[in-house]
Every structure is written in structure tokens, then in C-alpha cells.
Write a protein that holds these residues in place. Structure first.
Motif, PDB file in Angstrom:
ATOM      1  N   ASP A 137      36.528  45.726  42.261  1.00 50.60           N
ATOM      2  CA  ASP A 137      37.537  46.037  43.258  1.00 50.60           C
ATOM      3  C   ASP A 137      37.409  45.043  44.413  1.00 50.60           C
ATOM      4  O   ASP A 137      36.320  44.620  44.768  1.00 50.60           O
ATOM      5  N   GLU A 138      38.522  44.702  44.996  1.00 47.08           N
ATOM      6  CA  GLU A 138      38.527  43.776  46.130  1.00 47.08           C
ATOM      7  C   GLU A 138      37.937  44.462  47.359  1.00 47.08           C
ATOM      8  O   GLU A 138      38.203  45.631  47.620  1.00 47.08           O
ATOM      9  N   VAL A 167      37.713  44.816  51.424  1.00 49.14           N
ATOM     10  CA  VAL A 167      38.506  44.567  52.623  1.00 49.14           C
ATOM     11  C   VAL A 167      37.660  44.898  53.837  1.00 49.14           C
ATOM     12  O   VAL A 167      36.786  45.760  53.785  1.00 49.14           O
ATOM     13  N   ASP A 173      37.166  46.288  57.636  1.00 48.84           N
ATOM     14  CA  ASP A 173      37.685  47.193  58.647  1.00 48.84           C
ATOM     15  C   ASP A 173      37.825  46.402  59.954  1.00 48.84           C
ATOM     16  O   ASP A 173      36.854  45.801  60.416  1.00 48.84           O
ATOM     17  N   TYR A 206      32.792  46.132  55.362  1.00 51.46           N
ATOM     18  CA  TYR A 206      33.565  45.857  54.152  1.00 51.46           C
ATOM     19  C   TYR A 206      33.501  47.078  53.250  1.00 51.46           C
ATOM     20  O   TYR A 206      32.441  47.679  53.063  1.00 51.46           O
ATOM     21  N   LYS A 234      38.820  48.234  48.419  1.00 50.36           N
ATOM     22  CA  LYS A 234      40.226  48.451  48.771  1.00 50.36           C
ATOM     23  C   LYS A 234      40.749  49.775  48.208  1.00 50.36           C
ATOM     24  O   LYS A 234      41.538  50.450  48.864  1.00 50.36           O
ATOM     25  N   SER A 235      40.268  50.150  47.023  1.00 51.38           N
ATOM     26  CA  SER A 235      40.765  51.370  46.395  1.00 51.38           C
ATOM     27  C   SER A 235      40.346  52.638  47.138  1.00 51.38           C
ATOM     28  O   SER A 235      41.018  53.659  47.044  1.00 51.38           O
ATOM     29  N   ALA A 255      39.613  52.570  50.602  1.00 50.81           N
ATOM     30  CA  ALA A 255      39.859  52.384  52.032  1.00 50.81           C
ATOM     31  C   ALA A 255      41.131  53.104  52.454  1.00 50.81           C
ATOM     32  O   ALA A 255      42.068  53.271  51.674  1.00 50.81           O
ATOM     33  N   SER A 257      44.532  53.053  54.615  1.00 52.31           N
ATOM     34  CA  SER A 257      45.391  51.934  55.001  1.00 52.31           C
ATOM     35  C   SER A 257      46.408  52.373  56.038  1.00 52.31           C
ATOM     36  O   SER A 257      46.748  53.557  56.165  1.00 52.31           O
ATOM     37  N   THR A 288      49.357  45.152  56.655  1.00 48.21           N
ATOM     38  CA  THR A 288      48.561  46.295  56.227  1.00 48.21           C
ATOM     39  C   THR A 288      47.123  46.114  56.680  1.00 48.21           C
ATOM     40  O   THR A 288      46.522  45.064  56.450  1.00 48.21           O
ATOM     41  N   TYR A 341      43.200  47.903  56.673  1.00 48.78           N
ATOM     42  CA  TYR A 341      42.379  48.810  55.879  1.00 48.78           C
ATOM     43  C   TYR A 341      41.183  49.266  56.709  1.00 48.78           C
ATOM     44  O   TYR A 341      40.589  48.471  57.442  1.00 48.78           O
TER      45      TYR A 341
END
Length: 85
Positions: free
Chosen positions: A42-43, A45, A47, A53, A56-57, A59, A61, A68, A70
Motif C-alpha cells: 500500500d502507498e 501518505v 499526515d 506516514y 493510504k488505505s 488513512a 482523507s 486531498t 490524508y
């Protein structure tokens, strides 16, 4: 008596060497674990409030002005909303 002692010592040394050889061969031909860290599925992102970090799944949003953002938690999301209000 000396011969018996030397014979036992020789047997012990042969056994010890054979055991080490077998363990080394198991290491060479056995199942190996992959080296290095596992690839990320998963990527990540960052905060914008606390800099942490997170995937992304998982976090939270928020889309503002077409961008966008996160967040790692609801606390950071609220702090961002309060700061930008």
C-alpha cells in the motif's frame, strides 16, 4: 587405556565434524527466507499535521480546494480543519 581414550576422542571429533557439515548443507539447500524488507502493498501518505506516514488505505482523507489530504487520526484531521478555518 590410552588407545581407548584416543579412539573415543577421534569418534567424537568425526561426529562433531559430520554434524556441522550436515547443518551447513541444510543451510545451503534448505528453504531460504527472502532477504531485505517485504515490499509494501500500500502507498504511504504523510499526515500534514504530525508528519507521520501511514498506509493510504487506512488513512482518513479530506479534500479541500481540489487537493486531498490524508491523516493518521481524527485528532490530526480536526487540528487541520481548525488551523485552516
Amino acid at each position: 587405556m590410552l588407545r581407548l581414550g584416543l579412539l573415543l576422542l577421534l569418534i567424537f571429533l568425526v561426529f562433531w565434524a559430520a554434524r556441522g557439515l550436515v547443518q551447513d548443507l541444510k543451510g545451503l539447500f534448505g528453504r531460504r527466507e527472502p532477504s531485505g524488507p517485504a515490499p509494501l502493498s500500500d502507498e504511504l501518505v504523510q499526515d500534514p499535521v504530525c508528519g507521520v506516514y501511514c498506509p493510504k488505505s487506512s488513512a482518513l482523507s479530506l479534500t479541500r480546494e481540489g487537493k486531498t489530504h490524508y491523516f493518521c487520526s481524527e485528532k490530526c484531521r480536526k487540528a487541520f480543519l481548525e488551523a485552516s478555518a
